[in-house]
Design a protein around this motif. Structure first.
Motif, PDB file in Angstrom:
ATOM      1  N   PRO A 190       2.513 -39.162  -7.016  1.00 35.55           N
ATOM      2  CA  PRO A 190       1.440 -38.437  -7.702  1.00 35.55           C
ATOM      3  C   PRO A 190       1.444 -36.960  -7.315  1.00 35.55           C
ATOM      4  CG  PRO A 190       0.540 -39.672  -5.858  1.00 35.55           C
ATOM      5  CD  PRO A 190       1.996 -40.032  -5.939  1.00 35.55           C
ATOM      6  N   VAL A 191       1.232 -36.090  -8.308  1.00 31.80           N
ATOM      7  CA  VAL A 191       1.243 -34.647  -8.092  1.00 31.80           C
ATOM      8  C   VAL A 191       0.045 -34.045  -8.814  1.00 31.80           C
ATOM      9  CG1 VAL A 191       2.627 -32.550  -8.227  1.00 31.80           C
ATOM     10  CG2 VAL A 191       3.766 -34.764  -8.087  1.00 31.80           C
ATOM     11  N   LEU A 192      -0.748 -33.264  -8.097  1.00 26.13           N
ATOM     12  CA  LEU A 192      -1.959 -32.667  -8.647  1.00 26.13           C
ATOM     13  C   LEU A 192      -1.634 -31.315  -9.289  1.00 26.13           C
ATOM     14  CD1 LEU A 192      -5.088 -32.854  -8.878  1.00 26.13           C
ATOM     15  CD2 LEU A 192      -5.196 -31.669  -6.667  1.00 26.13           C
ATOM     16  N   SER A 193      -2.161 -31.077 -10.496  1.00 27.74           N
ATOM     17  CA  SER A 193      -1.898 -29.819 -11.196  1.00 27.74           C
ATOM     18  C   SER A 193      -2.576 -28.650 -10.491  1.00 27.74           C
ATOM     19  CB  SER A 193      -2.374 -29.906 -12.646  1.00 27.74           C
ATOM     20  OG  SER A 193      -3.784 -30.043 -12.706  1.00 27.74           O
ATOM     21  N   PRO A 194      -2.069 -27.429 -10.685  1.00 24.75           N
ATOM     22  CA  PRO A 194      -2.633 -26.267  -9.989  1.00 24.75           C
ATOM     23  C   PRO A 194      -4.104 -26.020 -10.298  1.00 24.75           C
ATOM     24  CG  PRO A 194      -0.502 -25.727 -10.913  1.00 24.75           C
ATOM     25  CD  PRO A 194      -0.861 -27.080 -11.450  1.00 24.75           C
ATOM     26  N   ASP A 195      -4.545 -26.361 -11.520  1.00 26.67           N
ATOM     27  CA  ASP A 195      -5.954 -26.146 -11.861  1.00 26.67           C
ATOM     28  C   ASP A 195      -6.849 -27.296 -11.427  1.00 26.67           C
ATOM     29  OD1 ASP A 195      -5.339 -28.149 -13.678  1.00 26.67           O
ATOM     30  OD2 ASP A 195      -5.534 -26.874 -15.454  1.00 26.67           O
TER      31      ASP A 195
ATOM     32  N   GLU B  13      -7.091 -30.268 -12.621  1.00 30.76           N
ATOM     33  CA  GLU B  13      -7.641 -31.043 -13.727  1.00 30.76           C
ATOM     34  C   GLU B  13      -6.795 -32.248 -14.113  1.00 30.76           C
ATOM     35  OE1 GLU B  13      -8.500 -28.559 -17.056  1.00 30.76           O
ATOM     36  OE2 GLU B  13      -9.883 -27.261 -15.938  1.00 30.76           O
ATOM     37  N   HIS B  14      -5.507 -32.228 -13.787  1.00 29.86           N
ATOM     38  CA  HIS B  14      -4.617 -33.305 -14.200  1.00 29.86           C
ATOM     39  C   HIS B  14      -3.818 -33.856 -13.017  1.00 29.86           C
ATOM     40  CE1 HIS B  14      -5.315 -31.320 -18.094  1.00 29.86           C
ATOM     41  NE2 HIS B  14      -5.025 -32.494 -18.638  1.00 29.86           N
ATOM     42  N   LEU B  15      -3.469 -35.111 -13.136  1.00 27.95           N
ATOM     43  CA  LEU B  15      -2.583 -35.779 -12.194  1.00 27.95           C
ATOM     44  C   LEU B  15      -1.330 -36.196 -12.948  1.00 27.95           C
ATOM     45  CD1 LEU B  15      -2.431 -37.086  -9.238  1.00 27.95           C
ATOM     46  CD2 LEU B  15      -3.043 -39.216 -10.394  1.00 27.95           C
ATOM     47  N   ALA B  16      -0.168 -35.900 -12.400  1.00 30.26           N
ATOM     48  CA  ALA B  16       1.091 -36.445 -12.908  1.00 30.26           C
ATOM     49  C   ALA B  16       1.534 -37.529 -11.935  1.00 30.26           C
ATOM     50  CB  ALA B  16       2.150 -35.356 -13.016  1.00 30.26           C
ATOM     51  N   ILE B  17       1.996 -38.647 -12.472  1.00 25.11           N
ATOM     52  CA  ILE B  17       2.387 -39.782 -11.629  1.00 25.11           C
ATOM     53  C   ILE B  17       3.513 -40.544 -12.299  1.00 25.11           C
ATOM     54  CG2 ILE B  17       0.635 -41.318 -12.643  1.00 25.11           C
ATOM     55  CD1 ILE B  17       0.316 -42.521  -9.781  1.00 25.11           C
ATOM     56  N   MET B  18       4.387 -41.115 -11.503  1.00 25.20           N
ATOM     57  CA  MET B  18       5.508 -41.888 -12.036  1.00 25.20           C
ATOM     58  C   MET B  18       5.181 -43.371 -12.004  1.00 25.20           C
ATOM     59  SD  MET B  18       8.843 -39.867 -10.608  1.00 25.20           S
ATOM     60  CE  MET B  18       9.830 -40.483 -11.976  1.00 25.20           C
TER      61      MET B  18
END
Length: 336
Positions: free
Chosen positions: A187-192, A194-199
């Motif tokens: 999981p990676v948190l966006s700079p703002d 507001e969003h999470l990216a996850i595999m």
């Protein structure tokens, strides 16, 4: 500020956040570039690089956190517990969140005033610097991890309503579509913030060889707008958002080739991004520089810490190879 966490059925872990900024064009010169943010016009400068160092301690591998300038000078040890890793700079660069087994900790940028925050693994910092995003992984396949926002000041926690398309596994091919998965990680948190990216991952042997294949999903922290990005592959992992939030950095490797690896980026529509670094034996945890012009990564062949431009040119060692010593999990400090 990024992250590298993993569950049992995922590809190798790699971790993130960075300052929200509009990246200026490439600049020649040293690794200490600058970029002005569109909101505040403040100047963002590439500061020190935190990294995890592993070496034999009393007959077993110990890990601690160090920081170094991009030119390789001023290498400084920040922890002495022999079990610390995954350092992430706060947005201001004044504090560092990090992990010890099963827990998330906090310290000042010089290594002072260490204290435990909470249980779990570190995902990233919220842009205000007052909260960190933490994940607690479940014990079984196909179960949703718990994501929590933890206040570094009060200790209060808020669990986020993120529901991923995970089903009890292990799953077996053939698959009709991309609606079912049994593993999650990176999981990676966006700079703002507001969003999470996850595999999300699952075992697949429809391509002539069996591996865990993964796709990246993005989701808002309120649980809405779950979106699968158009890439399905094995042996790859995301590790960082670009500072302006429009690309994701990832590591990949040809599973049947020795050290055939690369560091690249892609945009949120799935198209190729601006990073294209062909690097043998690169480790799966590269990070973007705060000014968005360079990449820092650890070499799995020499275990050196290296910096390179986004196009793969001007590769240089920050810390050279040292026998029996391994380095990884780099994170680049923002300075203003």
């Amino acid at each position: 500020m990024k992250t590298r966490t993993i569950s049992t059925l995922c590809v190798m872990a790699v971790a993130a956040g960075a300052l929200s900024a509009s990246v200026a064009g490439p600049a020649a010169g040293s690794a200490t570039g600058t970029v002005a943010t569109s909101a505040s016009r403040a100047v963002v400068t590439n500061g020190r690089i935190a990294y995890t160092k592993s070496w034999p301690v009393d007959g077993k591998q110990g890990t601690d956190i160090f920081s170094v300038r991009p030119d390789g000078t001023g290498d400084k040890r920040l922890t002495t517990s022999h079990d610390a890793s995954n350092a992430m700079w706060s947005p201001s660069g004044s504090r560092i969140a990090f992990e010890r087994p099963g827990s998330v900790w906090l310290m000042n940028s010089d290594g002072s005033h260490k204290r435990v925050l909470t249980d779990g693994e570190l995902v990233g910092w919220m842009p205000t610097g007052g909260r960190v995003l933490v994940v607690r992984w479940p014990g079984g396949h196909g179960e949703d991890p718990a994501f929590l926002l933890h206040s570094t000041g009060t200790g209060t926690e808020e669990q986020l309503p993120i529901d991923l398309p995970l089903v009890p596994g292990p799953l077996e091919p053939p698959y009709d579509d991309y609606s079912e998965w049994d593993g999650a990680g990176s999981p990676v948190l966006s700079p703002d913030g507001e969003h999470l990216a996850i595999m999300l991952s699952r075992y697949d042997d429809d391509y002539g060889y069996g591996y865990f294949f993964s796709s990246v999903f993005t989701v808002r922290l309120d649980g809405t707008e779950l979106t699968r990005l158009p890439r399905y592959a094995s042996n790859w992992a995301i590790s960082d958002w670009s500072p302006n939030g429009n690309q994701l950095l990832y590591w990949g490797e040809e599973p049947r080739g020795y050290c055939a690896s690369w560091v690249k980026s892609f945009r949120l529509d799935g198209s190729a991004g601006s990073v294209d670094v062909q690097k043998h034996c690169a480790k799966p945890d590269p990070a973007w520089s705060p000014d968005g012009r360079r990449i820092v990564f650890a070499s799995g062949r020499s275990d050196s810490l290296q910096i390179v431009r986004k196009d793969g040119t001007h590769n240089k060692n920050v810390i050279p190879q040292q026998r029996g010593v391994y380095r990884g999990h780099p994170d680049w400090r923002p300075s203003r």
